[in-house]
Motif scaffolding. Structure first.
Motif, PDB file in Angstrom:
ATOM      1  N   HIS A  41     -62.389  53.715 -11.290  1.00 43.67           N
ATOM      2  CA  HIS A  41     -61.845  53.345 -12.484  1.00 43.67           C
ATOM      3  C   HIS A  41     -62.874  52.625 -13.593  1.00 43.67           C
ATOM      4  CE1 HIS A  41     -57.519  54.499 -12.371  1.00 43.67           C
ATOM      5  NE2 HIS A  41     -57.816  54.313 -11.101  1.00 43.67           N
ATOM      6  N   VAL A  42     -64.113  52.271 -12.801  1.00 47.88           N
ATOM      7  CA  VAL A  42     -65.333  51.963 -13.743  1.00 47.88           C
ATOM      8  C   VAL A  42     -66.041  53.129 -14.252  1.00 47.88           C
ATOM      9  CG1 VAL A  42     -67.548  50.746 -13.634  1.00 47.88           C
ATOM     10  CG2 VAL A  42     -65.340  49.958 -12.185  1.00 47.88           C
ATOM     11  N   SER A  43     -66.325  54.385 -13.571  1.00 47.67           N
ATOM     12  CA  SER A  43     -66.900  55.274 -14.180  1.00 47.67           C
ATOM     13  C   SER A  43     -67.031  56.338 -12.807  1.00 47.67           C
ATOM     14  CB  SER A  43     -68.446  54.969 -14.540  1.00 47.67           C
ATOM     15  OG  SER A  43     -69.232  54.679 -13.607  1.00 47.67           O
ATOM     16  N   ALA A  44     -67.167  57.467 -13.376  1.00 51.46           N
ATOM     17  CA  ALA A  44     -67.396  58.644 -12.499  1.00 51.46           C
ATOM     18  C   ALA A  44     -68.452  58.250 -11.588  1.00 51.46           C
ATOM     19  CB  ALA A  44     -67.609  60.101 -13.229  1.00 51.46           C
ATOM     20  N   ARG A  45     -69.683  57.718 -12.046  1.00 52.65           N
ATOM     21  CA  ARG A  45     -71.161  57.508 -11.478  1.00 52.65           C
ATOM     22  C   ARG A  45     -70.807  56.490 -10.396  1.00 52.65           C
ATOM     23  NH1 ARG A  45     -73.781  58.505 -16.548  1.00 52.65           N
ATOM     24  NH2 ARG A  45     -75.151  60.259 -16.269  1.00 52.65           N
ATOM     25  N   ASP A  46     -69.963  55.373 -10.710  1.00 52.34           N
ATOM     26  CA  ASP A  46     -69.576  54.383  -9.752  1.00 52.34           C
ATOM     27  C   ASP A  46     -68.987  54.973  -8.543  1.00 52.34           C
ATOM     28  OD1 ASP A  46     -70.344  51.438 -10.740  1.00 52.34           O
ATOM     29  OD2 ASP A  46     -69.974  52.554 -12.732  1.00 52.34           O
ATOM     30  N   LEU A  47     -67.795  55.921  -8.871  1.00 49.32           N
ATOM     31  CA  LEU A  47     -67.173  56.670  -7.799  1.00 49.32           C
ATOM     32  C   LEU A  47     -68.114  57.523  -6.826  1.00 49.32           C
ATOM     33  CD1 LEU A  47     -64.592  57.403  -6.357  1.00 49.32           C
ATOM     34  CD2 LEU A  47     -64.277  59.286  -8.146  1.00 49.32           C
ATOM     35  N   ALA A  48     -69.103  58.105  -7.561  1.00 48.84           N
ATOM     36  CA  ALA A  48     -69.917  59.101  -6.675  1.00 48.84           C
ATOM     37  C   ALA A  48     -70.906  57.979  -6.049  1.00 48.84           C
ATOM     38  CB  ALA A  48     -70.826  59.971  -7.781  1.00 48.84           C
ATOM     39  N   GLY A  49     -71.219  57.084  -6.393  1.00 46.65           N
ATOM     40  CA  GLY A  49     -72.389  56.157  -5.995  1.00 46.65           C
ATOM     41  C   GLY A  49     -71.896  55.538  -4.567  1.00 46.65           C
ATOM     42  N   VAL A  50     -70.518  55.210  -4.636  1.00 45.96           N
ATOM     43  CA  VAL A  50     -69.728  54.656  -3.622  1.00 45.96           C
ATOM     44  C   VAL A  50     -69.504  55.689  -2.517  1.00 45.96           C
ATOM     45  CG1 VAL A  50     -67.574  53.555  -2.893  1.00 45.96           C
ATOM     46  CG2 VAL A  50     -68.901  52.633  -4.773  1.00 45.96           C
ATOM     47  N   ALA A  51     -69.068  56.803  -3.209  1.00 44.51           N
ATOM     48  CA  ALA A  51     -68.926  58.051  -2.245  1.00 44.51           C
ATOM     49  C   ALA A  51     -69.946  58.487  -1.333  1.00 44.51           C
ATOM     50  CB  ALA A  51     -68.309  59.270  -3.054  1.00 44.51           C
ATOM     51  N   ILE A  52     -71.243  58.297  -1.953  1.00 47.65           N
ATOM     52  CA  ILE A  52     -72.506  58.765  -1.073  1.00 47.65           C
ATOM     53  C   ILE A  52     -73.004  57.502  -0.231  1.00 47.65           C
ATOM     54  CG2 ILE A  52     -74.881  58.958  -1.327  1.00 47.65           C
ATOM     55  CD1 ILE A  52     -74.421  60.738  -4.085  1.00 47.65           C
ATOM     56  N   GLY A  53     -72.729  56.285  -0.487  1.00 51.35           N
ATOM     57  CA  GLY A  53     -72.727  55.216   0.130  1.00 51.35           C
ATOM     58  C   GLY A  53     -72.100  55.185   1.519  1.00 51.35           C
ATOM     59  N   ALA A  54     -70.706  55.417   1.136  1.00 49.45           N
ATOM     60  CA  ALA A  54     -69.741  55.265   2.196  1.00 49.45           C
ATOM     61  C   ALA A  54     -69.951  56.593   3.136  1.00 49.45           C
ATOM     62  CB  ALA A  54     -68.274  55.535   1.710  1.00 49.45           C
ATOM     63  N   SER A  55     -70.356  57.804   2.778  1.00 46.93           N
ATOM     64  CA  SER A  55     -70.626  58.897   3.442  1.00 46.93           C
ATOM     65  C   SER A  55     -71.785  58.611   4.448  1.00 46.93           C
ATOM     66  CB  SER A  55     -70.954  60.107   2.600  1.00 46.93           C
ATOM     67  OG  SER A  55     -69.844  60.526   1.932  1.00 46.93           O
ATOM     68  N   ILE A  56     -72.720  57.907   4.075  1.00 45.68           N
ATOM     69  CA  ILE A  56     -73.765  57.534   5.076  1.00 45.68           C
ATOM     70  C   ILE A  56     -73.495  56.326   5.937  1.00 45.68           C
ATOM     71  CG2 ILE A  56     -76.139  56.526   5.059  1.00 45.68           C
ATOM     72  CD1 ILE A  56     -76.561  57.443   2.094  1.00 45.68           C
ATOM     73  N   TRP A  57     -72.718  55.454   5.409  1.00 48.05           N
ATOM     74  CA  TRP A  57     -72.314  54.308   6.258  1.00 48.05           C
ATOM     75  C   TRP A  57     -71.193  54.719   7.186  1.00 48.05           C
ATOM     76  CZ3 TRP A  57     -73.093  50.368   9.102  1.00 48.05           C
ATOM     77  CH2 TRP A  57     -71.880  49.597   9.369  1.00 48.05           C
ATOM     78  N   SER A  58     -70.126  55.584   6.898  1.00 51.77           N
ATOM     79  CA  SER A  58     -68.682  56.082   7.551  1.00 51.77           C
ATOM     80  C   SER A  58     -69.203  56.597   8.826  1.00 51.77           C
ATOM     81  CB  SER A  58     -68.003  56.597   6.872  1.00 51.77           C
ATOM     82  OG  SER A  58     -66.839  56.770   7.560  1.00 51.77           O
ATOM     83  N   PRO A  59     -70.047  57.477   9.163  1.00 56.28           N
ATOM     84  CA  PRO A  59     -70.455  58.159  10.296  1.00 56.28           C
ATOM     85  C   PRO A  59     -71.187  57.137  11.369  1.00 56.28           C
ATOM     86  CG  PRO A  59     -71.595  59.161   8.564  1.00 56.28           C
ATOM     87  CD  PRO A  59     -70.573  58.398   8.097  1.00 56.28           C
ATOM     88  N   ILE A  60     -72.007  56.291  10.754  1.00 55.76           N
ATOM     89  CA  ILE A  60     -72.744  55.307  11.431  1.00 55.76           C
ATOM     90  C   ILE A  60     -71.959  54.246  12.123  1.00 55.76           C
ATOM     91  CG2 ILE A  60     -74.476  53.866  11.376  1.00 55.76           C
ATOM     92  CD1 ILE A  60     -75.993  55.331   9.119  1.00 55.76           C
ATOM     93  N   PHE A  61     -71.171  53.782  11.155  1.00 50.65           N
ATOM     94  CA  PHE A  61     -70.169  52.894  11.691  1.00 50.65           C
ATOM     95  C   PHE A  61     -69.289  53.161  12.556  1.00 50.65           C
ATOM     96  CE2 PHE A  61     -65.845  50.999  10.539  1.00 50.65           C
ATOM     97  CZ  PHE A  61     -66.043  49.787  11.644  1.00 50.65           C
ATOM     98  N   THR A  62     -68.457  54.318  12.426  1.00 49.21           N
ATOM     99  CA  THR A  62     -67.375  54.730  13.321  1.00 49.21           C
ATOM    100  C   THR A  62     -68.083  55.148  14.497  1.00 49.21           C
ATOM    101  OG1 THR A  62     -67.380  56.764  12.199  1.00 49.21           O
ATOM    102  CG2 THR A  62     -65.938  55.322  11.729  1.00 49.21           C
ATOM    103  N   GLY A  63     -69.295  56.003  14.576  1.00 45.19           N
ATOM    104  CA  GLY A  63     -70.134  56.327  15.777  1.00 45.19           C
ATOM    105  C   GLY A  63     -70.422  55.264  16.655  1.00 45.19           C
ATOM    106  N   LEU A  64     -71.181  54.221  16.173  1.00 46.58           N
ATOM    107  CA  LEU A  64     -71.464  53.220  17.023  1.00 46.58           C
ATOM    108  C   LEU A  64     -70.327  52.206  17.282  1.00 46.58           C
ATOM    109  CD1 LEU A  64     -74.773  52.348  14.884  1.00 46.58           C
ATOM    110  CD2 LEU A  64     -74.499  53.454  17.081  1.00 46.58           C
ATOM    111  N   CYS A  65     -69.340  52.029  16.496  1.00 41.10           N
ATOM    112  CA  CYS A  65     -68.012  51.470  16.983  1.00 41.10           C
ATOM    113  C   CYS A  65     -67.580  52.220  18.035  1.00 41.10           C
ATOM    114  CB  CYS A  65     -66.818  51.003  15.751  1.00 41.10           C
ATOM    115  SG  CYS A  65     -67.542  49.836  14.941  1.00 41.10           S
ATOM    116  N   GLY A  66     -67.282  53.403  18.119  1.00 38.51           N
ATOM    117  CA  GLY A  66     -67.126  54.053  19.178  1.00 38.51           C
ATOM    118  C   GLY A  66     -67.645  53.781  20.519  1.00 38.51           C
TER     119      GLY A  66
END
Length: 457
Positions: A41-66
């Motif tokens: 709700h800020v902008s499409a760029r903010d959504l895309a930036g958070v999406a890419i950041g989360a896409s890098i962080w999420s597998p690392i976090f969930t895998g290592l927490c596994g």
């Protein structure tokens, strides 16, 4: 956890464990959900930036927490075998291991983050948002991993209500911080998507402090004296935990990283396509919290019964959990079919992104059935400490089958970006079939020669 003697008692106990886990998972996921929605709700760029950041962080976090999640079957089997005196030692070693993993990730990320983002060819502003989102998030990695170890300890005792309460406390903290930092309220600068990373890091410190207080002061945790003795670091115990944890971590990593890889491949399309894809994946992941929560509950229940050598009871818990998960996945699929337009509207008001999100959500319907079967079976297998099968399954179904199918359809057919989703669906379906066969073999030892792994000594 306590011994049960009928199917009715097992259903009651499983749901007693399950409901708080579900609330906990939804609350923790809610942080990512609100990061995505509020940034959008800020902008499409903010959504895309958070999406890419989360896409890098999420597998690392969930895998290592596994990896850290190895504590759950270890402790549940120790409690089932009435070896409670060994629990504190395992928890402390798990915390040491969690800190070591977290520090390693921070160091590796400092070296590789900029080259990874630079090689993606995304819009410079999107890259800037993703980079600073992850940089801000890094300040909360150590407390998050320590909290994960403590959460595994609490859940393994069947005290899932405690982690539920902690998660419920953390969600409003995160949402309030998001509101202040993303939109620049109360005199703070407007950080946009980067503010979501700052808010998450602060929230991780908050939930760690709450968890430490609960384990130190509240029953039944304080009777285990987790923080009463500073055990020396034991690489032998680390090895025992890693033997179980690494296959769990890699299986989760292969599953989550395939979604991250697809999101990164989506960067070749328009910013609106990336945003729509991420919105649809975000909601599909939210719905996945139900089968995932059943999976975690089954690890606790099955591990407890296996530790006590009540294998018939372990089989009965598995059947109950898998049946319920399958039923819920059918309801979820119907809900997505009926309300996909309203769901898409929660993420964006941009007409192009809205139309694309609705289309992606229709493919997400097919995720539900496969997830509803595969996830609880993985949980049951972990209760048996049979973790290598899920590791092999995840690699084959996602990376050998799913991604190549998706790449082919995206590159060489007219369905373009949607081809990646068809590939993911194909991988999920294969995984569900493979894991079903594996669990049947384990639960029928008279027909198969399976060496049941016993409690970690």
């Amino acid at each position: 956890m306590k011994q049960t003697h009928s199917a009715k008692q097992k259903i009651k106990q499983l749901f007693y464990i399950l409901f708080p886990i579900l609330v906990t998972q939804v609350s923790l996921f809610g942080m990512n959900f609100f990061d995505t929605v509020m940034s959008g709700h800020v902008s499409a760029r903010d959504l895309a930036g958070v999406a890419i950041g989360a896409s890098i962080w999420s597998p690392i976090f969930t895998g290592l927490c596994g990896i850290i999640m190895a504590l759950t079957p270890i402790i549940s089997q120790l409690v089932g075998a009435d070896q409670k005196e060994k629990v504190s030692y395992q928890v402390i070693q798990g915390i040491y291991l969690a800190v070591a993993i977290a520090i390693s990730i921070i160091i590796i990320g400092a070296c590789l983050l900029d080259p990874i983002l630079g090689g993606m060819g995304v819009d410079p502003e999107v890259k800037r948002i993703a980079y600073h989102y992850l940089l801000s998030l890094a300040w909360g990695i150590v407390p998050l991993f320590i909290y994960t170890a403590l959460r595994c300890f609490m859940d393994a005792l069947g005290q899932t209500v405690s982690t539920m309460v902690i998660s419920l406390l953390s969600l409003p903290i995160n949402v309030a911080l998001n509101y202040v930092l993303i939109f620049g309220k109360l005199g703070f600068p407007t950080y946009g998507g980067v503010g979501a990373g700052i808010a998450s890091a602060i929230t991780y410190w908050c939930i760690l402090l709450i968890a430490v207080f609960v384990v130190w002061r509240k029953k039944p945790f304080r009777s285990y004296h987790v923080f009463h003795q500073a055990f020396p670091l034991s690489f032998r115990t680390w090895k025992e935990q890693l033997v179980i944890g690494i296959p769990i971590g890699f299986s989760i990593f292969f599953e989550t990283s395939i979604f991250a890889a697809v999101t990164l491949l989506m960067s070749n399309y328009t910013t609106e396509t990336v945003a729509a894809h991420q919105a649809a994946i975000n909601f599909a992941s939210l719905v996945y919290m139900m089968p995932m929560s059943i999976s975690l509950a089954l690890t606790i229940a099955v591990g407890f019964e296996v530790g006590a050598e009540r294998l018939q009871d372990a089989r009965q818990y598995s059947r109950i959990g898998i049946s319920f998960s399958t039923l819920m996945s059918i309801f979820s699929a119907i809900g997505l079919l009926v309300f996909h337009e309203q769901i898409a509207g929660m993420y964006t008001t941009d007409p192009t992104v809205l139309a694309l999100t609705k289309h992606f959500l229709m493919y997400a319907i097919f995720f539900q059935l496969s997830d509803g079967i595969a996830a609880p079976i993985q949980g049951a297998l972990r209760g048996y400490k049979d973790v290598n099968a899920t590791f092999v399954m995840a690699f084959i179904s996602y990376w050998v089958l799913g991604l190549p199918i998706g790449l082919f359809l995206a590159k060489f057919t007219s369905i373009a970006a949607y081809g990646y989703w068809i590939g993911l669906i194909s991988g999920l379906a294969f995984g569900a079939v493979f894991l079903s066969i594996r669990l049947w073999k384990i639960q029928h030892p008279g027909k198969q020669h399976f060496p049941l792994r016993k409690i970690v000594e």
